[in-house]
Design a protein around this motif. Structure first.
Motif, PDB file in Angstrom:
ATOM      1  N   ASP A 410       0.800  -1.335   0.015  1.00  0.00           N
ATOM      2  CA  ASP A 410       0.029   0.025   0.013  1.00  0.00           C
ATOM      3  C   ASP A 410       0.913   1.196   0.099  1.00  0.00           C
ATOM      4  O   ASP A 410       0.335   2.335  -0.747  1.00  0.00           O
ATOM      5  CB  ASP A 410      -0.703   0.014   1.108  1.00  0.00           C
ATOM      6  CG  ASP A 410      -1.883  -1.188   1.252  1.00  0.00           C
ATOM      7  OD1 ASP A 410      -2.307  -1.585   0.154  1.00  0.00           O
ATOM      8  OD2 ASP A 410      -2.291  -1.452   2.369  1.00  0.00           O
ATOM      9  N   LEU A 411       2.016   1.136   0.690  1.00  0.00           N
ATOM     10  CA  LEU A 411       2.780   2.463   0.648  1.00  0.00           C
ATOM     11  C   LEU A 411       3.458   2.816  -0.673  1.00  0.00           C
ATOM     12  O   LEU A 411       3.338   3.747  -1.076  1.00  0.00           O
ATOM     13  CB  LEU A 411       4.156   2.103   1.650  1.00  0.00           C
ATOM     14  CG  LEU A 411       3.746   2.015   3.260  1.00  0.00           C
ATOM     15  CD1 LEU A 411       5.030   1.648   4.052  1.00  0.00           C
ATOM     16  CD2 LEU A 411       3.523   3.660   3.525  1.00  0.00           C
ATOM     17  N   VAL A 412       3.957   1.672  -1.155  1.00  0.00           N
ATOM     18  CA  VAL A 412       4.226   1.696  -2.731  1.00  0.00           C
ATOM     19  C   VAL A 412       3.149   2.288  -3.589  1.00  0.00           C
ATOM     20  O   VAL A 412       3.304   3.112  -4.581  1.00  0.00           O
ATOM     21  CB  VAL A 412       5.165   0.619  -3.287  1.00  0.00           C
ATOM     22  CG1 VAL A 412       5.346   0.836  -4.621  1.00  0.00           C
ATOM     23  CG2 VAL A 412       6.346   0.193  -2.321  1.00  0.00           C
ATOM     24  N   GLY A 413       1.889   1.736  -3.591  1.00  0.00           N
ATOM     25  CA  GLY A 413       0.901   2.178  -4.287  1.00  0.00           C
ATOM     26  C   GLY A 413       0.352   3.534  -4.034  1.00  0.00           C
ATOM     27  O   GLY A 413      -0.547   4.013  -4.884  1.00  0.00           O
ATOM     28  N   GLU A 414       0.479   4.043  -2.926  1.00  0.00           N
ATOM     29  CA  GLU A 414      -0.221   5.239  -2.451  1.00  0.00           C
ATOM     30  C   GLU A 414       0.095   6.448  -3.380  1.00  0.00           C
ATOM     31  O   GLU A 414      -0.963   7.022  -3.713  1.00  0.00           O
ATOM     32  CB  GLU A 414       0.404   5.539  -1.109  1.00  0.00           C
ATOM     33  CG  GLU A 414      -0.509   6.559  -0.397  1.00  0.00           C
ATOM     34  CD  GLU A 414      -0.275   7.001   1.003  1.00  0.00           C
ATOM     35  OE1 GLU A 414       0.884   6.839   1.203  1.00  0.00           O
ATOM     36  OE2 GLU A 414      -1.047   7.365   1.906  1.00  0.00           O
ATOM     37  N   PRO A 415       1.148   6.647  -3.846  1.00  0.00           N
ATOM     38  CA  PRO A 415       1.255   7.906  -4.831  1.00  0.00           C
ATOM     39  C   PRO A 415       0.369   7.485  -5.838  1.00  0.00           C
ATOM     40  O   PRO A 415      -0.085   8.695  -6.443  1.00  0.00           O
ATOM     41  CB  PRO A 415       2.795   7.692  -5.396  1.00  0.00           C
ATOM     42  CG  PRO A 415       3.549   6.917  -4.153  1.00  0.00           C
ATOM     43  CD  PRO A 415       2.277   6.190  -3.559  1.00  0.00           C
ATOM     44  N   MET A 416       0.134   6.314  -6.258  1.00  0.00           N
ATOM     45  CA  MET A 416      -0.708   6.205  -7.699  1.00  0.00           C
ATOM     46  C   MET A 416      -2.059   6.273  -7.059  1.00  0.00           C
ATOM     47  O   MET A 416      -2.982   7.083  -7.889  1.00  0.00           O
ATOM     48  CB  MET A 416      -0.616   4.870  -8.103  1.00  0.00           C
ATOM     49  CG  MET A 416       0.721   4.426  -8.840  1.00  0.00           C
ATOM     50  SD  MET A 416       0.644   2.940  -9.587  1.00  0.00           S
ATOM     51  CE  MET A 416       1.201   1.943  -8.337  1.00  0.00           C
ATOM     52  N   VAL A 417      -2.562   6.145  -5.998  1.00  0.00           N
ATOM     53  CA  VAL A 417      -3.713   6.565  -5.674  1.00  0.00           C
ATOM     54  C   VAL A 417      -4.018   7.915  -5.471  1.00  0.00           C
ATOM     55  O   VAL A 417      -4.965   8.551  -5.835  1.00  0.00           O
ATOM     56  CB  VAL A 417      -4.040   5.640  -4.238  1.00  0.00           C
ATOM     57  CG1 VAL A 417      -5.455   6.392  -3.470  1.00  0.00           C
ATOM     58  CG2 VAL A 417      -3.983   4.321  -4.083  1.00  0.00           C
ATOM     59  N   ILE A 418      -3.076   8.601  -4.757  1.00  0.00           N
ATOM     60  CA  ILE A 418      -2.997  10.163  -4.626  1.00  0.00           C
ATOM     61  C   ILE A 418      -3.365  10.973  -6.263  1.00  0.00           C
ATOM     62  O   ILE A 418      -4.200  11.759  -6.385  1.00  0.00           O
ATOM     63  CB  ILE A 418      -1.776  10.838  -3.894  1.00  0.00           C
ATOM     64  CG1 ILE A 418      -1.857  10.382  -2.471  1.00  0.00           C
ATOM     65  CG2 ILE A 418      -1.753  12.130  -4.132  1.00  0.00           C
ATOM     66  CD1 ILE A 418      -0.437  10.428  -1.764  1.00  0.00           C
ATOM     67  N   HIS A 419      -2.667  10.206  -7.046  1.00  0.00           N
ATOM     68  CA  HIS A 419      -2.818  10.783  -8.249  1.00  0.00           C
ATOM     69  C   HIS A 419      -3.751  10.192  -9.295  1.00  0.00           C
ATOM     70  O   HIS A 419      -3.840  10.407 -10.325  1.00  0.00           O
ATOM     71  CB  HIS A 419      -1.388  10.818  -9.089  1.00  0.00           C
ATOM     72  CG  HIS A 419      -0.071  11.921  -8.391  1.00  0.00           C
ATOM     73  ND1 HIS A 419      -0.382  13.164  -8.959  1.00  0.00           N
ATOM     74  CD2 HIS A 419       0.518  11.517  -7.319  1.00  0.00           C
ATOM     75  CE1 HIS A 419       0.650  13.747  -8.173  1.00  0.00           C
ATOM     76  NE2 HIS A 419       1.139  12.879  -7.256  1.00  0.00           N
ATOM     77  N   GLY A 420      -4.463   9.395  -8.662  1.00  0.00           N
ATOM     78  CA  GLY A 420      -5.798   8.662  -9.282  1.00  0.00           C
ATOM     79  C   GLY A 420      -5.274   7.816 -10.662  1.00  0.00           C
ATOM     80  O   GLY A 420      -5.950   7.858 -11.654  1.00  0.00           O
ATOM     81  N   ALA A 463      11.099   2.068  -4.891  1.00  0.00           N
ATOM     82  CA  ALA A 463      10.108   1.417  -5.509  1.00  0.00           C
ATOM     83  C   ALA A 463       8.837   2.327  -5.464  1.00  0.00           C
ATOM     84  O   ALA A 463       8.113   2.779  -6.401  1.00  0.00           O
ATOM     85  CB  ALA A 463       9.295   0.359  -5.184  1.00  0.00           C
ATOM     86  N   ARG A 464       8.644   3.125  -4.054  1.00  0.00           N
ATOM     87  CA  ARG A 464       7.644   4.252  -4.204  1.00  0.00           C
ATOM     88  C   ARG A 464       7.877   5.332  -5.018  1.00  0.00           C
ATOM     89  O   ARG A 464       7.093   6.065  -5.404  1.00  0.00           O
ATOM     90  CB  ARG A 464       7.466   4.438  -2.729  1.00  0.00           C
ATOM     91  CG  ARG A 464       6.541   5.676  -2.498  1.00  0.00           C
ATOM     92  CD  ARG A 464       6.287   5.783  -1.045  1.00  0.00           C
ATOM     93  NE  ARG A 464       7.372   6.200  -0.062  1.00  0.00           N
ATOM     94  CZ  ARG A 464       7.483   6.529   1.060  1.00  0.00           C
ATOM     95  NH1 ARG A 464       6.200   6.644   1.757  1.00  0.00           N
ATOM     96  NH2 ARG A 464       8.784   6.831   1.791  1.00  0.00           N
TER      97      ARG A 464
END
Lengths: 603, 306
Positions: A410-420, A463-464
């Motif tokens: 989830d930490l690595v995927g979070e930037p993608m969530v923030i930027h949709g 990776a993040r």
């Protein structure tokens, strides 16, 4: 434990006895230290034996978890008992076995006969007591001198470690001194009573490289003067080469190899020692081939910075008006091309991290910054978000920069969530691919940060940073907290990723050897300004500015036969970048010395 | 430092102004009618109206407050409705007793709380630690009047060590101080324990031990000054808590302080006295906090007042 041992311990007759002949001052025999855990005792140090002779420097080298610090704490009787304790073996000092002395007897040895200095000078002195008080207290504890005599002796000790204006320093508090000065105070405190043994646990790891040079030089001088035996504990093979008479290499609580310094460095017998030495980034043999293969001139500038200035106000007076300003970054300009690694190097307080903060929009700045041709200042909300997507950061401390309560996937995927970006499934696939790419496995996605080692965590941070496919990654001291062998692998990974994705790196570091290893171009910073800038070879093979030369000279070389004997000493602190309102530093004009090698005028 | 004090005093004026507005408004909205209390049950409607007019209570809120405020800036807290004397005189006569009680309570809080916290931190994880923390929990949760009555019953009635109530000698002071301080002592011991545990883990404690200092010296000279800092900030806030405690404790022990004055005034809707006591309490809280802030830099040289 016998009564006689207690009485014999603090006596005056033992140092004399130890001084004669080749008798070891300290004899550690089959020492085993264990930690209590729910699953029974886990050994931290096993079967460790060594001798320390009078006036010699013994280096205990090893990476984190090798048990080197536990060994030093065991000698001092400062193990965090009852969680950690000596399970077997002996430590013979004078006529006593230190492992069986009681607290009272041990206290008389501590600080008087065996003294210790620690890694963190910033936190090792008590913030609420004055320097003088802390020094005098150490002397009064072990002698029957009057306050005046102790005071005189404390001042003498401060002078011995070359602290200017010793009398005034006595009244100062730790927060008023720089890290280097504080470490000198620690050394003064340790050596004031002329102990037989000084244990130095990573004494220069937290210090700037030029300050490190000075402190090591000081330790050598004092050793010559007082004949103290030194146990130096360090992870830095360069420091080992600089200081050691004999070396013990430890790994996971056991001795890997021990011997005289010169043969151990020139012909290490054990593969681990060899690996440790190979992993040390050496100055003068960076990856010349690969760097030369890449073009020196950037094809297309990704980031261009011009006249970047960051100032912080200091308020004072009745109405809280600005009276002074910190000129943290002053008129800095550079360009980074795609697929290029540009390094900012300098010592603490030179403004290199402030530049990173300005570029990521974390501090206000003036000047012209363009990312891929688009100015980053004066943007609306959306525009700022786009810039943030293109510039990512990797920080220094992989333990503090990951939220301990989130799964690493989830930490690595979070930037993608923030930027949709993408659906949940797409994001998960991409995170899994990133994990594979940085050398982790996809089945580790659902674990938590504490289940990973420092190096693995830094891979997660990488990776993040990669998740958004940025154009520029800012790596702020990203490998400084890692063990050398891990550091080498992470640097290798960064280079591979650059070749694969064509990312530009802004690499910020205080470590000259690492910078030489990874950079295409380098800028040296001093007091908020760039004093020299050029290609890696221009800076390292042909340094022109005296500060650059000083920085390069200060790096310890992992080769004891090239031991430097004199290091140019600077007994004062680095001047302050704080100026009264209306004044400021002299702006350093950079002159082109040919082929883009820019050098600042020497003031 | 001088600039800091001037700024803080400036802030204090605004705080007191705010307190006066809020208290005045709350009392104005109160359903109880002070005039009925003054006039008594048998008074005629005409008498009631006369008194109301006399006291200015028939005026709109803004006018009433303005009158009060203009008096206040001239140092006039008004006259008591029922006691026929100046509020400032009533408070001045009783304030020393309350201050003495507060000082006793603070001393008791610090002595009990800090010692308990220190011992618990050093003996962390042992039975001693657990016992002390249970005791502190009891101290925090027990209602003050219950503590007061229990102390009275055992130490005054049963054992006869201290007088049952009243004012005069140090013996009179002991039980009410303990009763008032026990709540704070419970808080302090918990705070001191966690702060101390934190400090004992610091590098400079290891340095102090590496010098060969005795355990007591390490604790008292190196750890205590660092651990006590958050507690000092708490004392300032505590003075506010005392103000509510004082009303209860002074009644239980018959202590002639402003707590009792306030208690009587509240029962009889004597608005000028309630206002006066509230403002004095607000002053005490402001001063307490200021004092805590002024003391801190003497212990911690890193803090400078700006």
């Amino acid at each position: 434990m016998s009564e006689t041992a207690i009485i014999a311990a603090p006596g005056a007759e033992t140092p004399g006895a130890a001084r004669t002949g080749d008798m070891p001052v300290l004899d550690v025999d089959r020492l085993t230290i264990v930690a209590r855990s729910p699953a029974g005792d886990t050994p931290l140090v096993e079967d460790l034996s060594f001798e320390l002779r009078r006036g010699e420097t013994l280096c205990i080298a090893g990476e984190s978890g090798s048990g080197k610090s536990m060994t030093s704490l065991a000698i001092m009787g400062l193990l965090p008992q009852p969680a950690v304790r000596v399970a077997a073996g002996s430590i013979r000092f004078g006529g006593d076995d230190l492992t069986s002395l009681d607290e009272r007897a041990m206290r008389r040895i501590r600080g008087d006969r065996i003294a210790m200095i620690f890694q963190e000078p910033m936190t090792s002195l008590n913030p609420v007591l004055s320097i003088g008080r802390q020094l005098i207290e150490a002397i009064e504890t072990h002698t029957s001198e009057t306050r005046t005599q102790s005071r005189a002796r404390a001042i003498e000790a401060l002078k011995a470690v070359r602290i200017p204006q010793a009398e005034q320093r006595m009244r100062q508090y730790p927060h008023e001194l720089s890290g280097g000065m504080r470490q000198r105070v620690m050394i003064a405190m340790a050596l004031a009573l002329r102990p037989d043994i000084l244990i130095a646990d990573e004494p220069t790891t937290a210090l700037d490289v030029t300050v490190q040079g000075e402190v090591l030089e000081l330790l050598r001088d004092l050793q010559r003067e007082f004949g103290t035996s030194i146990i130096l504990i360090t992870h830095d093979m360069g420091v080992v080469a600089e200081m050691a008479d004999r070396v013990i290499v430890m790994r996971q609580g056991r001795i890997v190899e021990a011997g005289e310094a010169i043969p151990l460095f020139s012909a290490p017998r054990e593969p681990y020692t060899r690996a440790l030495l190979d992993a040390v980034p050496r100055m003068g043999d960076g990856m010349k081939g690969t760097a030369a293969a890449r073009s020196v001139k950037p094809v297309k500038p990704i980031l261009s910075v011009d006249g970047l200035t960051v100032r912080f106000d200091i308020k004072g007076g009745l109405l809280g008006r600005t009276t002074h300003r910190v000129h943290a970054v002053e008129n800095v300009g550079f360009q980074i091309g795609n697929c290029e690694t540009f390094s900012l190097v300098g010592e603490s307080g030179c403004g290199k991290s402030t530049i990173a903060k300005a570029l990521t929009g974390l501090v206000p700045f003036t000047g012209n910054v363009r990312l891929d041709g688009v100015p980053v200042s004066g943007l609306d909300r959306e525009g700022r978000k786009r810039v943030r997507r293109d510039i990512q950061m990797i920080f220094q401390d992989p333990f503090a920069s990951l939220d301990p309560r989130m799964r690493v996937g989830d930490l690595v995927g979070e930037p993608m969530v923030i930027h949709g970006i993408g659906s949940a499934q797409e994001r998960r696939d991409r995170v899994a691919a990133l994990f594979e790419r940085v050398g982790l496995t996809a089945d580790q996605l659902d674990r938590y940060p504490h289940e990973f080692s420092g190096g693995q965590r830094q891979r997660i941070c990488i990776a993040r940073a990669l998740a958004l496919r940025p154009k520029l990654i800012i790596a702020d001291e990203s490998v400084s907290a890692l063990d050398v062998s891990v550091q080498a692998r992470v640097l290798e990974l960064l280079k591979e990723l650059q070749n694969d994705f064509g990312i530009a790196y802004l690499f910020i570091s205080h470590d000259m050897a690492v910078v030489e290893n990874i950079s295409d171009r380098v800028a040296v910073m001093y007091l908020g300004q760039i004093v020299e800038m050029g290609t890696r070879d221009q800076i390292f093979s042909d340094p022109r500015h005296p500060y650059t030369k000083r920085l390069i000279d200060a790096v310890p070389v992992p080769d004891p036969s090239r031991k430097r004997h004199r290091f140019p000493r600077m007994d004062s602190d680095i001047p302050s970048p704080v100026y009264p309102l209306g004044t400021g530093p002299v702006r350093n004009a950079l002159v082109d010395m040919g082929e883009g090698h820019l050098v600042g005028a020497v003031s | 430092m001088a600039a800091y004090l001037v700024r803080r005093l400036f802030q204090a004026i605004f705080i007191l102004l705010g307190v006066s507005v809020i208290t005045f408004a709350l009392l104005y909205l109160l359903p109880a009618d002070p005039v009925r209390q003054i006039a008594g049950r048998s008074a005629t409607a005409q008498t009631v109206e006369n008194i109301r007019h006399q006291l200015g209570l028939d005026q709109p809120f803004i006018v009433q407050y303005w009158r009060y405020l203009t008096g206040l800036v001239q140092g006039d807290l008004g006259r008591s409705y029922l006691q026929r004397s100046e509020v400032s005189e009533l408070i001045a006569a009783r304030l020393p007793a309350s201050l003495l009680l507060m000082a006793g309570a603070i001393a008791c809080e610090l002595a009990i709380g800090l010692t308990m916290g220190l011992v618990a931190a050093v003996r962390r994880g042992t039975v001693t630690d657990q016992t002390l923390m249970i005791a502190s929990f009891v101290g925090v949760s027990a209602p003050q009047f219950v503590v007061g009555l229990l102390l009275l019953y055992f130490f005054a009635v049963q054992l006869g060590w201290f007088p049952i109530g009243g004012y005069g000698t140090w013996r009179h002071l002991v039980l009410p101080s303990v009763a008032l301080g026990i709540l704070g002592a419970g808080w302090y011991s918990r705070m001191m324990r966690s702060s101390m545990i934190d400090v004992l883990r610091q590098d400079y404690i290891r340095t102090a031990r590496a010098k060969g200092l005795a355990r007591g010296t390490v604790l008292l000279r190196h750890a205590l000054p660092n651990a006590i800092l958050p507690v000092i900030a708490m004392i300032g806030i505590d003075i506010g808590l005392f103000m509510s405690g004082i009303v209860v404790i002074e009644s239980v022990f018959g202590w002639p302080g402003i707590g009792q004055l306030a208690w009587q005034a509240i029962q009889r809707v004597d608005i000028p006295i309630i206002m006066g006591v509230t403002l004095v309490s607000a002053c005490a809280i402001v001063l307490g906090n200021l004092l805590a802030d002024i003391v801190t830099p003497f212990i911690d040289p890193r803090i400078r007042l700006r």
